[in-house]
Design a protein around this motif. Structure first.
Motif, short mmCIF file in Angstrom:
data_model
loop_
_atom_site.label_atom_id
_atom_site.label_comp_id
_atom_site.label_asym_id
_atom_site.label_seq_id
_atom_site.Cartn_x
_atom_site.Cartn_y
_atom_site.Cartn_z
N LEU A 50 84.82 73.40 26.65
CA LEU A 50 85.69 73.91 25.58
C LEU A 50 86.80 72.92 25.25
O LEU A 50 87.19 72.77 24.09
N LEU A 51 87.31 72.23 26.27
CA LEU A 51 88.35 71.23 26.04
C LEU A 51 87.80 69.98 25.35
O LEU A 51 88.50 69.34 24.58
N GLN A 52 86.55 69.63 25.63
CA GLN A 52 85.95 68.42 25.08
C GLN A 52 85.41 68.59 23.66
O GLN A 52 85.31 67.63 22.92
N PRO A 54 85.14 69.52 19.70
CA PRO A 54 86.11 69.39 18.61
C PRO A 54 86.85 70.70 18.36
O PRO A 54 86.31 71.78 18.64
N LYS A 55 88.06 70.60 17.86
CA LYS A 55 88.85 71.81 17.57
C LYS A 55 88.18 72.65 16.50
O LYS A 55 88.36 73.86 16.46
N ARG A 56 87.41 72.01 15.63
CA ARG A 56 86.72 72.74 14.57
C ARG A 56 85.24 72.37 14.61
O ARG A 56 84.88 71.20 14.56
N ARG A 101 86.61 79.05 16.56
CA ARG A 101 86.76 77.66 16.14
C ARG A 101 85.66 77.21 15.18
O ARG A 101 85.69 76.08 14.68
N CYS A 102 84.70 78.07 14.95
CA CYS A 102 83.51 77.69 14.18
C CYS A 102 83.55 78.26 12.76
O CYS A 102 83.94 79.40 12.56
#
Length: 170
Positions: A50-52, A54-56, A101-102
């Motif tokens: 989740l950290l790796q 992309p934010k979106r 985020r998607c």
């Protein structure tokens, strides 16, 4: 030139003692879910992923066997959560932060053994994550999706002969 991000997740088997489970999940028995060592490792991997990511993310595709189901062949042994409805809740709890985020969430059904008759368990997960509807379903047996000029032909378990009937004859 913008990049389209497509993330495909398959075979999470939430509810299995060998699958991913949320850390702070209350089981159908009312007890807190105590993760075993393997699940603790999977949870660390999940948090790292989740950290790796992309934010979106443009498209999240859940490709079957999101939950473990009732595990009838082995009479429920190997389950962290015996109730498929609670497995669905656990899967939604795990996936909701990612789904938010998607841009779009899509889902396919896994095997009947895990997804339930008619894919009901995965339909419930897809509904809980506000997945896109395809032919009236939120979790379809087979998904054909065009993204950026590319055709994605996605199914958890599908014979190639469904799409290309001449194949067995050739």
């Amino acid at each position: 030139m913008s990049t389209t991000t497509v993330l495909v997740l398959s075979d999470l088997h939430v509810g299995s003692a060998y699958g991913l489970m949320p850390t702070d999940f209350k089981l159908s028995t009312g007890a807190e879910c105590n993760l075993n060592r393997g699940q603790e490792y999977l949870q660390r991997c999940w948090q790292h992923a989740l950290l790796q990511l992309p934010k979106r993310v443009d498209y999240l595709i859940l490709n079957g066997d999101v939950v473990e189901g009732q595990s009838l062949k082995d009479e429920g042994r190997g389950l962290s959560e015996i109730d498929p409805g609670f497995q669905v809740r656990a899967a939604i709890q795990l996936l909701k932060p990612l789904a938010k985020r998607c841009k779009q969430v899509w889902a396919t059904r896994g095997s009947q053994y895990h997804a339930g008759i008619g894919g009901g368990y995965e339909e419930a997960v897809a509904e809980g994550l506000d997945a896109q509807s395809f032919s009236g379903w939120k979790a379809t047996p087979w998904l054909r999706l065009e993204i950026g000029g590319l055709l994605f032909d996605i199914s958890h378990r599908q014979s190639i002969t469904i799409a290309y009937r001449s194949m067995p004859l050739e």
